[in-house]
Design an enzyme around this catalytic site. Structure first.
Site, mmCIF file in Angstrom:
data_model
loop_
_atom_site.group_PDB
_atom_site.id
_atom_site.type_symbol
_atom_site.label_atom_id
_atom_site.label_comp_id
_atom_site.label_asym_id
_atom_site.label_seq_id
_atom_site.Cartn_x
_atom_site.Cartn_y
_atom_site.Cartn_z
ATOM 1 N N GLY A 1 -7.160 -7.807 -0.144
ATOM 2 C CA GLY A 1 -7.368 -8.606 1.069
ATOM 3 C C GLY A 1 -6.651 -9.932 1.033
ATOM 4 O O GLY A 1 -5.466 -10.016 0.732
ATOM 5 N N ARG B 1 0.829 -1.220 0.000
ATOM 6 C CA ARG B 1 0.000 0.000 0.000
ATOM 7 C C ARG B 1 0.862 1.268 0.000
ATOM 8 O O ARG B 1 0.489 2.272 -0.597
ATOM 9 C CB ARG B 1 -0.921 0.013 1.222
ATOM 10 C CG ARG B 1 -2.103 -0.911 1.056
ATOM 11 C CD ARG B 1 -3.008 -0.864 2.243
ATOM 12 N NE ARG B 1 -4.275 -1.504 1.950
ATOM 13 C CZ ARG B 1 -5.167 -1.814 2.862
ATOM 14 N NH1 ARG B 1 -4.939 -1.555 4.138
ATOM 15 N NH2 ARG B 1 -6.302 -2.381 2.515
ATOM 16 N N LYS C 1 -16.534 -17.930 2.570
ATOM 17 C CA LYS C 1 -17.993 -17.834 2.691
ATOM 18 C C LYS C 1 -18.708 -17.393 1.430
ATOM 19 O O LYS C 1 -18.307 -16.423 0.792
ATOM 20 C CB LYS C 1 -18.318 -16.830 3.792
ATOM 21 C CG LYS C 1 -17.931 -17.313 5.164
ATOM 22 C CD LYS C 1 -18.327 -16.286 6.175
ATOM 23 C CE LYS C 1 -18.082 -16.808 7.578
ATOM 24 N NZ LYS C 1 -18.226 -15.726 8.544
ATOM 25 N N GLY D 1 -12.145 -5.108 1.544
ATOM 26 C CA GLY D 1 -13.583 -4.817 1.625
ATOM 27 C C GLY D 1 -14.037 -3.893 0.504
ATOM 28 O O GLY D 1 -15.092 -4.101 -0.105
HETATM 29 P P1 AMP Z 1 -12.522 -14.804 2.516
HETATM 30 O O1 AMP Z 1 -12.177 -13.750 3.529
HETATM 31 O O2 AMP Z 1 -13.977 -15.167 2.503
HETATM 32 O O3 AMP Z 1 -11.948 -14.519 1.153
HETATM 33 O O4 AMP Z 1 -11.829 -16.120 3.043
HETATM 34 C C1 AMP Z 1 -10.455 -16.296 3.100
HETATM 35 C C2 AMP Z 1 -10.170 -17.446 4.003
HETATM 36 O O5 AMP Z 1 -10.825 -18.593 3.514
HETATM 37 C C3 AMP Z 1 -8.715 -17.816 4.111
HETATM 38 O O6 AMP Z 1 -8.317 -17.645 5.445
HETATM 39 C C4 AMP Z 1 -8.669 -19.280 3.699
HETATM 40 O O7 AMP Z 1 -7.826 -20.069 4.503
HETATM 41 C C5 AMP Z 1 -10.079 -19.719 3.910
HETATM 42 N N1 AMP Z 1 -10.468 -20.878 3.087
HETATM 43 C C6 AMP Z 1 -10.510 -20.957 1.754
HETATM 44 N N2 AMP Z 1 -10.891 -22.181 1.358
HETATM 45 C C7 AMP Z 1 -11.078 -22.917 2.481
HETATM 46 C C8 AMP Z 1 -11.481 -24.261 2.742
HETATM 47 N N3 AMP Z 1 -11.754 -25.116 1.753
HETATM 48 N N4 AMP Z 1 -11.598 -24.637 4.027
HETATM 49 C C9 AMP Z 1 -11.307 -23.769 5.027
HETATM 50 N N5 AMP Z 1 -10.924 -22.501 4.845
HETATM 51 C C10 AMP Z 1 -10.815 -22.076 3.590
#
Ligand code: AMP
Length: 395
Positions: free
Chosen positions: A353, A34, A196, A376
């Protein structure tokens, strides 16, 4: 929209909202992406003989004395990067800080202390904005990471300046995450991952009208797979989003968009026990399996789709990349995107992120067309939402 080159800043005093909210450990900067991304705007101001007052937040300080979140180490780091003196003010609105900005000469730089040491920043308190506005004649917003927040330094402050514009960092974020979406280069494919569905659902819905293919990996893929009737064992699953996942699948079919889910996964019975790791076809998971990465066949397929794209947007890791055993899928996507970027085969846009930290984890020298500085904020923009700071400065 006003950009920095559209206004006259020659010999003027400019107040620049930057985003120096960077990861720190023991007063050391862990990742300077950044900070480096802010240099084009700063150097342009120096070339214009302007004097520069920089302001930023860092973390979420408890109070004024939360010195671990001081921006002073950033001023030293900037001095090295720019090879010039960077003054530092221990408060952002004190009389002393105003005196420092007043006496700033052409080509001199002052960095103000963490804006969030004052509650007025996050409250978008106009009194606080007005005090900040006393630092300069011109306001430049170059802080994309906070552009989705309605704060005093990026929203309230715009009320107090006639001459205001976005810097070069903001210009690029707007160009790649917003403008190019209105008129995308086709075929446009997106790759979505992360934990998620709930946090990415608006992004997926936004792209159903724009993309040719939507490739889904990461933990969120399992909510789709379960909704389609697959056994997903103990993999990540959001029950409340099972029906929404089905809606997305239906909607994609109606619009002729290919929604591609993993055909195989790397799974384990126990995350902490590598002896339980196996690669399985998506229809062979047992009830005690945890899907933690996309499998080798999925990596190959995703690479083929990446190679057939002219524009690709990637947001979210393909697996639990923090653990090396489950980082191959994310690495494979990163390498394929790097290759098509280097060959000028496609425009590649990386959401900020976690995706950026994942890439940095294995190779920070990979090249992409654009890497967003905001997590975000990039998610909001790619979801088609309006960002508070953009709307405020447009007025
Ligand atoms: P997000 O903030 O929704 O982009 O999620 C990122 C996080 O998702 C990271 O910390 C990854 O380790 C986790 N992640 C991605 N795929 C998986 C999975 N199959 N099982 C558990 N954690 C996951």
């Amino acid at each position: 929209m006003n950009f920095i080159e559209d206004i006259n800043i020659k010999n003027k005093k400019v107040l620049i909202r930057v985003d120096y909210n960077v990861p720190m450990e023991n007063n050391e900067i862990v990742n300077d992406f950044r900070i480096r991304s802010s240099l084009d705007t700063i150097k342009y101001c120096l070339d214009q003989n302007a004097s520069i007052v920089l302001m930023s937040h860092m973390g979420r300080p408890k109070d004024l004395n939360d010195k671990e979140l001081s921006l002073e180490p950033i001023s030293w780091y900037l001095e090295d990067l720019l090879d010039t003196n960077v003054y530092f003010s221990e408060d952002c609105i004190s009389d002393k800080s105003l005196l420092m900005s007043k006496s700033l000469q052409s080509k001199e730089i002052l960095l103000l202390e963490n804006l969030r040491f004052h509650k007025g920043e996050c409250d978008n308190d106009l009194g606080f904005s007005e005090k900040l506005s006393k630092h300069a004649d011109i306001y430049i917003n170059d802080a994309f990471g906070t552009a989705h927040r309605k704060h005093a330094s990026n929203v309230g402050l715009t009320e107090y300046f006639k001459d205001k514009a976005f810097g070069f960092l903001m210009r690029d974020e707007i160009k790649y995450l917003k403008d190019s979406m209105n008129n995308p280069v086709q075929p446009l494919n997106i790759i979505v991952g992360g934990a998620k569905v709930s946090s990415k659902i608006n992004l997926i819905n936004n792209f159903i009208d724009k993309a040719d293919m939507i490739l889904i990996g990461g933990g969120m893929a399992f909510t789709f797979l379960k909704a389609m009737g697959y056994e997903i064992g103990n993999s990540l699953f959001e029950e409340d989003f099972e029906f929404k996942a089905l809606d997305i699948i239906e909607n994609a079919k109606k619009k002729g968009v290919s929604l591609i889910l993993p055909s195989d996964v790397v799974c384990a019975k126990d995350i902490d026990d590598p002896t339980t790791i196996e690669v399985k076809n998506i229809d062979s998971l047992d009830s005690d399996d945890i899907g933690l990465d996309i499998g080798p066949e999925t990596c190959i397929n995703f690479n083929i789709f990446i190679n057939s794209s002219k524009m690709i947007i990637w947001n979210g890791p393909m697996g639990f990349f923090e653990n090396n055993y489950f980082s191959t899928g994310t690495q494979s996507v990163a390498s394929a995107l790097n290759e098509v970027s280097e060959n000028n085969q496609a425009i590649t846009v990386i959401g900020g992120g976690d995706t950026v930290s994942a890439i940095d984890n294995f190779n920070s020298n990979l090249k992409f067309t654009h890497i967003s500085t905001g997590g975000g904020a990039s998610l909001e923009m790619l979801s088609g939402n309006k960002l508070a700071a953009l709307e405020a400065l447009k007025k």
